[in-house]
Design an enzyme around this catalytic site. Structure first.
Site, PDB file in Angstrom:
ATOM      1  N   VAL A   1      14.998 102.684  75.395  1.00  0.00           N
ATOM      2  CA  VAL A   1      14.915 102.188  76.770  1.00  0.00           C
ATOM      3  C   VAL A   1      14.710 100.676  76.849  1.00  0.00           C
ATOM      4  CG1 VAL A   1      14.123 104.396  77.677  1.00  0.00           C
ATOM      5  CG2 VAL A   1      12.427 102.702  76.943  1.00  0.00           C
TER       6      VAL A   1
ATOM      7  N   HIS B   1      16.977  98.818  75.899  1.00  0.00           N
ATOM      8  CA  HIS B   1      18.337  98.401  76.261  1.00  0.00           C
ATOM      9  C   HIS B   1      18.478  98.611  77.767  1.00  0.00           C
ATOM     10  CE1 HIS B   1      20.021  97.882  72.191  1.00  0.00           C
ATOM     11  NE2 HIS B   1      19.052  98.730  71.876  1.00  0.00           N
TER      12      HIS B   1
ATOM     13  N   GLN C   1      14.421 110.605  81.982  1.00  0.00           N
ATOM     14  CA  GLN C   1      13.803 111.262  80.834  1.00  0.00           C
ATOM     15  C   GLN C   1      12.806 112.333  81.253  1.00  0.00           C
ATOM     16  OE1 GLN C   1      12.020 108.526  78.073  1.00  0.00           O
ATOM     17  NE2 GLN C   1      11.613 110.093  76.537  1.00  0.00           N
ATOM     18  N   LEU C   2      12.693 113.362  80.426  1.00  0.00           N
ATOM     19  CA  LEU C   2      11.714 114.419  80.625  1.00  0.00           C
ATOM     20  C   LEU C   2      10.312 113.824  80.769  1.00  0.00           C
ATOM     21  CD1 LEU C   2      10.980 117.492  80.543  1.00  0.00           C
ATOM     22  CD2 LEU C   2      10.725 117.207  78.060  1.00  0.00           C
TER      23      LEU C   2
ATOM     24  N   ARG D   1      -1.408 114.462  77.022  1.00  0.00           N
ATOM     25  CA  ARG D   1      -0.288 113.879  76.277  1.00  0.00           C
ATOM     26  C   ARG D   1      -0.727 112.753  75.353  1.00  0.00           C
ATOM     27  NH1 ARG D   1       3.321 110.226  80.542  1.00  0.00           N
ATOM     28  NH2 ARG D   1       1.653 108.781  81.138  1.00  0.00           N
TER      29      ARG D   1
ATOM     30  N   ARG E   1      30.851  98.124  77.648  1.00  0.00           N
ATOM     31  CA  ARG E   1      30.372  96.857  77.095  1.00  0.00           C
ATOM     32  C   ARG E   1      28.959  97.010  76.536  1.00  0.00           C
ATOM     33  NH1 ARG E   1      30.017  91.033  80.330  1.00  0.00           N
ATOM     34  NH2 ARG E   1      30.156  89.715  78.475  1.00  0.00           N
TER      35      ARG E   1
ATOM     36  N   ARG F   1      22.312  98.322  66.828  1.00  0.00           N
ATOM     37  CA  ARG F   1      21.503  99.476  66.457  1.00  0.00           C
ATOM     38  C   ARG F   1      22.165 100.402  65.438  1.00  0.00           C
ATOM     39  NH1 ARG F   1      16.094  99.023  67.848  1.00  0.00           N
ATOM     40  NH2 ARG F   1      15.860  98.415  70.032  1.00  0.00           N
TER      41      ARG F   1
END
Length: 253
Positions: free
Chosen positions: A104, A106, A114-115, A180, A198, A207
């Site tokens: 994330v 990027h 996201q979950l 969590r 792009r 990456r």
């Protein structure tokens, strides 16, 4: 002592779609015609987007390059803004929280959903095992034992923390937020990503070649496989190279 290990999966749930009839009707209304030379929907969107900049349509204005060569020339000249007009939406499953923390970062050209660990009960969570740990039996046993203890702590927190004076919804959020904190980076998650061509090229470049980051390479190579099937000309200068351990990396040629 048992933990559930996650399996990686990536599925395209949305891809570029080109309404060529609408575009050709528009050109005709403007007094232009377009000499088509092949390419998939994503590739034709890129081509016409580039041609609009100069209104280079028709036999007197179009270069002799076909679609593939036209795009290769755009990329070689660094004119990649037109690649932003095509995007894919991909569902990733079986990836770790540690990986998505990096992903994330990027931001330009990417969107994420996201979950949520605040709303989803992780009592039966799966976990992503790094290959370097998985192949070492003794190390894996120790790793799995730590993971199990973390999950046990999560379950204990969920069951024993006293309910607050907040509403039911916010009380549950508070409870799972506390729980969590015991979960490791290896906890499996699911995430939907949307990215344009792009942005994906940049992601593959920076990456896909990280030899020390197996999960990032795994995802980059899988995304490359998926999008290059739809639009090989947009990613023609990337290749998958097999490493000594049997995994792959991406190299820009």
């Amino acid at each position: 002592m048992k933990i559930k290990c996650a399996n990686f999966e990536a599925v395209v749930i949305s891809r570029p779609s080109f309404d060529d009839i609408a575009f050709i009707n528009f050109l005709e209304s403007q007094g232009f015609d377009w000499i088509r030379s092949g390419g998939g929907e994503a590739e034709e969107i890129v081509e016409v987007s580039g041609r609009v900049c100069y209104l280079s349509f028709g036999k007197n204005k179009q270069s002799p390059r076909d679609n593939k060569s036209y795009i290769a020339n755009l990329i070689s000249q660094g004119h990649e803004s037109v690649l932003e007009h095509v995007n894919w939406t991909i569902m990733l499953s079986g990836v770790s929280r540690g990986f998505t923390h990096q992903l994330v970062r990027h931001r330009v050209g990417f969107a994420y959903s996201q979950l949520s660990q605040q709303y989803h009960d992780e009592s039966e969570a799966h976990f992503v095992v790094p290959p370097s740990i998985k192949k070492n039996k003794e190390l894996f046993i120790e790793w799995a034992d730590d993971i199990y203890r973390s999950l046990s702590t999560y379950r204990k927190i969920v069951k024993t923390v006293e309910k607050s004076e907040l509403s039911d919804k916010e009380s549950m959020r508070e409870l799972r937020t506390a729980a969590r904190s015991a979960l490791p980076n290896a906890t499996e998650t699911k995430i939907v990503i949307t990215a344009n061509a792009r942005a994906l090229r940049h992601f593959f470049d920076v990456r896909g070649c990280l030899e020390g980051d197996w999960e990032m390479r795994q995802v980059a190579c899988k995304l490359f496989d998926l999008v290059s099937c739809d639009a090989p000309s947009l990613f023609y200068d990337f290749k998958k190279i097999e490493m000594q351990d049997g995994s792959f990396k991406l190299l820009k040629t």
